[in-house]
Design an enzyme around this catalytic site. Structure first.
Site, mmCIF file in Angstrom:
data_model
loop_
_atom_site.group_PDB
_atom_site.id
_atom_site.type_symbol
_atom_site.label_atom_id
_atom_site.label_comp_id
_atom_site.label_asym_id
_atom_site.label_seq_id
_atom_site.Cartn_x
_atom_site.Cartn_y
_atom_site.Cartn_z
ATOM 1 N N CYS A 1 0.820 -1.213 0.000
ATOM 2 C CA CYS A 1 0.000 0.000 0.000
ATOM 3 C C CYS A 1 0.860 1.272 0.000
ATOM 4 C CB CYS A 1 -0.869 0.059 1.236
ATOM 5 S SG CYS A 1 -1.852 -1.404 1.532
ATOM 6 N N ARG B 1 5.124 0.105 -6.069
ATOM 7 C CA ARG B 1 5.112 -0.685 -4.836
ATOM 8 C C ARG B 1 4.196 -1.900 -4.945
ATOM 9 N NH1 ARG B 1 6.451 2.587 -0.081
ATOM 10 N NH2 ARG B 1 4.964 1.394 1.133
ATOM 11 N N TRP C 1 -2.990 -2.609 -1.353
ATOM 12 C CA TRP C 1 -2.588 -3.981 -1.653
ATOM 13 C C TRP C 1 -3.380 -4.842 -0.669
ATOM 14 C CZ3 TRP C 1 0.057 -8.058 0.835
ATOM 15 C CH2 TRP C 1 0.600 -9.029 -0.012
ATOM 16 N N ASN D 1 -1.824 1.838 5.982
ATOM 17 C CA ASN D 1 -0.954 0.722 5.580
ATOM 18 C C ASN D 1 -0.719 -0.119 6.821
ATOM 19 O OD1 ASN D 1 -0.736 2.044 3.197
ATOM 20 N ND2 ASN D 1 1.452 2.449 3.323
ATOM 21 N N GLY D 2 -0.643 -1.425 6.649
ATOM 22 C CA GLY D 2 -0.398 -2.300 7.797
ATOM 23 C C GLY D 2 -1.638 -3.118 8.118
ATOM 24 N N GLU E 1 17.794 -17.675 -7.576
ATOM 25 C CA GLU E 1 17.408 -16.316 -7.963
ATOM 26 C C GLU E 1 16.821 -16.293 -9.373
ATOM 27 O OE1 GLU E 1 16.851 -13.583 -6.681
ATOM 28 O OE2 GLU E 1 17.057 -12.109 -8.269
ATOM 29 N N LYS F 1 12.981 -15.108 -10.188
ATOM 30 C CA LYS F 1 12.679 -13.987 -11.083
ATOM 31 C C LYS F 1 11.713 -14.405 -12.175
ATOM 32 C CE LYS F 1 14.050 -11.467 -9.400
ATOM 33 N NZ LYS F 1 14.714 -10.660 -8.403
ATOM 34 N N GLU G 1 8.226 -14.737 -10.671
ATOM 35 C CA GLU G 1 7.650 -13.442 -10.288
ATOM 36 C C GLU G 1 7.038 -12.696 -11.464
ATOM 37 O OE1 GLU G 1 11.062 -11.449 -8.283
ATOM 38 O OE2 GLU G 1 9.540 -10.974 -6.809
ATOM 39 N N HIS H 1 18.173 -36.379 -6.641
ATOM 40 C CA HIS H 1 17.441 -36.882 -5.475
ATOM 41 C C HIS H 1 15.952 -36.578 -5.570
ATOM 42 C CE1 HIS H 1 21.162 -38.016 -3.531
ATOM 43 N NE2 HIS H 1 21.657 -36.829 -3.889
ATOM 44 N N LYS I 1 6.462 -4.183 -3.931
ATOM 45 C CA LYS I 1 7.893 -3.876 -3.922
ATOM 46 C C LYS I 1 8.456 -3.965 -2.505
ATOM 47 C CE LYS I 1 11.867 -2.712 -5.532
ATOM 48 N NZ LYS I 1 12.624 -3.812 -6.180
HETATM 49 O O1 M6R Z 1 13.311 -4.962 0.175
HETATM 50 P P1 M6R Z 1 13.790 -6.319 0.524
HETATM 51 O O2 M6R Z 1 15.106 -6.646 -0.075
HETATM 52 O O3 M6R Z 1 13.803 -6.581 2.000
HETATM 53 O O4 M6R Z 1 12.733 -7.309 -0.123
HETATM 54 C C1 M6R Z 1 12.787 -8.689 0.074
HETATM 55 C C2 M6R Z 1 11.881 -9.394 -0.896
HETATM 56 O O5 M6R Z 1 10.551 -9.020 -0.701
HETATM 57 C C3 M6R Z 1 12.275 -9.094 -2.352
HETATM 58 O O6 M6R Z 1 13.596 -9.416 -2.609
HETATM 59 C C4 M6R Z 1 11.372 -9.865 -3.334
HETATM 60 O O7 M6R Z 1 11.627 -11.232 -3.254
HETATM 61 C C5 M6R Z 1 11.585 -9.300 -4.734
HETATM 62 N N1 M6R Z 1 10.328 -9.098 -5.370
HETATM 63 C C6 M6R Z 1 12.447 -10.170 -5.571
HETATM 64 O O8 M6R Z 1 12.528 -9.775 -6.887
#
Ligand code: M6R
Length: 610
Positions: free
Chosen positions: A2, A27, A74, A100-101, A483, A487, A490, A506, A605
């Site tokens: 949010c 965000r 959000w 927010n929260g 990673e 990606k 995501e 395994h 974000k």
């Molecule tokens: O801001 P941060 O590095 O603490 O965020 C951690 C994760 O939320 C962040 O890396 C998330 O996995 C990303 N969307 C990855 O691309």
């Protein structure tokens, strides 16, 4: 997650708030809304969907006023609908609140309010909060007191901005666990959940701390705790430029940020390398150098991509500094009973510096007496302010939800930290100099990868309709495989798994057939031959290999259907290069599938709720 914007000043605030909401789109959100005090009445417009849909409504039914709030939501409590969108009003339409929260005890409060005759229109916890404040206002007849008393009842987290038609020349903001910053302009103030919504108006800001409340008027603001104790705040300066929030000619922020890496890797090292001594100097860690040298154990804790960076850090530090390292998901760390002592050092890694789980893990580590250090990108963020000491990676604003340049910035920083600790212990100056030289070459080497991305684009086109991907790597490049898979998931919504290459046999090997693309990170290092054997195992079962290999490796073409090359570097630094093609591959696949790369569905974000 949010986004919050609030304005009080002399200008018509609706367009200003909507523009600031656009700055917060990165965000991640699913609905948006504004509330403005117009002729002493609250006018609210809100809509599920993108800010563009809100703009269409605001354009067709303009609301004019000089005090207002806006929000991108959000969804947590209640589906992303028009009704659940913020701002929320109380029953008498005197207050409008954005939040927010999460109000964790909202059901208890809601039942109490229902018994007092309040009815609710939304399913949100946020509406409960505004109704509570309204009920208290009926008793105390003072906006600020009602807000303070209401917040004292909240269990959970909040960043709020609230306006009141009965006291139309005030805007109140408060925070507990959800960031809020106040921008100071001329006869105007802007409240926001992050500085990117403010920087086009002013660079002068004040960050609210947990448990603080600010009462803003057109001529100034006061800050105090929610227990009514005045607090003096320091005015700080925003360090990034408005250009960093623009795409700079690239079709997406993600692609821009991938291409910024030669610069951001350089910025992470700038002024920090001591070539003659073969070490690094990190001003932010100077005060804790002895504790780092003597640490019995180092614990890294983080989430998502930052957690992957931490895994690489584990390999680096154990190899060069011979210190035991553990890597923990922050979300698990905070609710376990981690065994920590004063001889432990806990590093938290976070791009945003606002991730709720990571912040809570830091607090837990400090509570148990460990030294809490940070590796953070966003300057002035909550984590940066709560650590005992730490370093910024200086990657600049990262707007794409998918983290890219922050990852390589974190890896660069971990290499510097490794170098610094190892040199204080057992690493020779010659070995240190070799690492320094490797680091100095990275900006040029990453530029070389980025100068030719057509190969990756072609591979993406060919595999865009795959339903699953497997990513394999070993040693320093095992976290890179994780990673790469994250990606792809995501931003393209293709299912992908990352595995240590040898672990594949395994279990995951059962998935391999002629339809399974397998991305293998196999640079020229000590473990290459072992990875080649793992590739043979995939080939024997018909899997389609896409290899990320070192330039000049001719043998790999024998096994791989596609080869993406990276320049040679020392093994510890390969992840900084090998991840670049994987980020590009995810990007081009997502684009080819028509996905919203910068704002993938359901993602935020900075994840400021648990
Ligand atoms: O801001 P941060 O590095 O603490 O965020 C951690 C994760 O939320 C962040 O890396 C998330 O996995 C990303 N969307 C990855 O691309």
């Amino acid at each position: 997650m949010c986004g919050i914007v609030g304005y009080i000043g002399t200008k018509n605030c609706t367009p200003l708030i909507v523009n600031a909401l656009k700055r917060l789109e990165y965000r991640g959100y699913d609905s948006a809304g504004v509330a403005v005090i117009s002729h002493n009445q609250l006018q609210v417009q809100k809509k599920a969907g993108k800010v563009a849909e809100l703009v269409a409504i605001v354009d067709s039914h303009p609301i004019v006023g000089t005090v207002g709030i806006g929000h991108t939501r959000w969804a947590t409590h209640g589906a992303p609908t028009d009704i659940n969108a913020h701002p929320h009003m109380d029953q008498q339409r005197r207050f409008a609140l954005i939040h927010n929260g999460i109000v964790e005890n909202y059901m208890t409060i809601k039942h109490r309010l229902e018994r007092e005759g309040r009815t609710f229109t939304s399913q949100t916890d946020s509406e409960v909060l505004v109704q509570l404040i309204s009920l208290l206002y009926d008793k105390v007849h003072d906006f600020e007191t009602a807000v303070r008393l209401g917040l004292k009842e909240v269990e959970g987290a909040y960043g709020i901005a609230i306006i009141c038609a009965d006291e139309p020349d005030k805007l109140i903001a408060a925070r507990k666990g959800s960031p809020l910053v106040i921008g100071i302009g001329e006869d105007e103030f802007i409240v926001a959940s992050d500085a990117s919504a403010i920087v086009s108006h002013t660079r002068q800001v004040v960050y609210l701390e947990d448990g603080e409340i600010a009462v803003l008027t057109r001529t100034g603001f006061t800050t105090k705790t929610i227990d009514d104790v005045p607090v003096t705040k320091e005015v700080e300066e925003i360090t990034f430029d408005i250009e960093q929030l623009e795409k700079g000619g690239f079709p997406h922020f993600m692609l821009k940020e991938i291409h910024q890496q030669p610069e951001t890797i350089r910025d992470a090292m700038r002024g920090r390398l001591l070539p003659a001594e073969g070490t690094a100097r990190l001003g932010g860690l100077d005060s804790v150098k002895d504790r780092l040298r003597q640490a019995k154990r180092i614990v890294f804790t983080a989430c998502g991509t930052s957690w992957h960076a931490a895994l690489v850090g584990e390999y680096m530090l154990e190899h060069y500094a011979h210190v035991p390292v553990e890597v923990e998901y922050a979300s698990e760390f905070r609710y376990r009973n981690p065994v920590l002592s004063e001889e432990d050092v806990v590093f938290v890694l976070s791009q945003s510096g606002e991730t709720a789980d990571t912040l809570a893990a830091l607090r837990e580590a400090k509570r148990q007496g460990a030294l809490g250090l940070g590796i953070v990108n966003v300057v002035g963020s909550s984590i940066a302010r709560e650590t005992d000491a730490g370093v910024y990676i200086h990657a600049g604003a990262e707007i794409g939800v998918a983290s890219t340049k922050a990852f390589t910035g974190q890896l660069t920083m971990l290499a510097l930290i490794t170098l610094m600790i190892a040199r204080m212990k057992n690493l020779s100056v010659i070995e240190g100099q070799r690492i320094v030289e490797g680091l100095q070459l990275l900006p040029e080497l990453s530029k070389r990868i980025l100068s030719n991305t057509q190969n990756v684009e072609k591979i993406a086109e060919q595999f865009k309709d795959a339903r699953n991907f497997l990513y394999l790597g070993r040693g320093y490049n095992f976290p890179v495989a994780l990673e790469g898979a994250l990606k792809l998931k995501e931003i393209s919504y293709i299912h992908a798994e990352g595995y240590p290459a040898a672990e594949m046999k395994h279990g995951p090997i059962a998935l391999i057939d002629e339809n399974m693309p397998v991305v293998v990170v196999v640079p020229q290092d000590d473990i290459r031959e072992k990875v080649m054997s793992n590739i043979e195992e995939v080939r024997a079962r018909g899997g389609r290999i896409i290899a990320v290999a070192t330039e000049g490796d001719t043998d790999i073409h024998r096994l791989a259907e596609h080869v993406i090359t990276i320049p040679q570097t020392i093994p510890m630094l390969t992840p900084i290069l090998s991840v670049i093609p994987l980020h590009l591959l995810a990007y081009y696949i997502a684009v080819a599938r028509g996905c919203n790369v910068d704002q993938p569905r359901n993602l935020a974000k900075s994840v400021t709720v648990e």
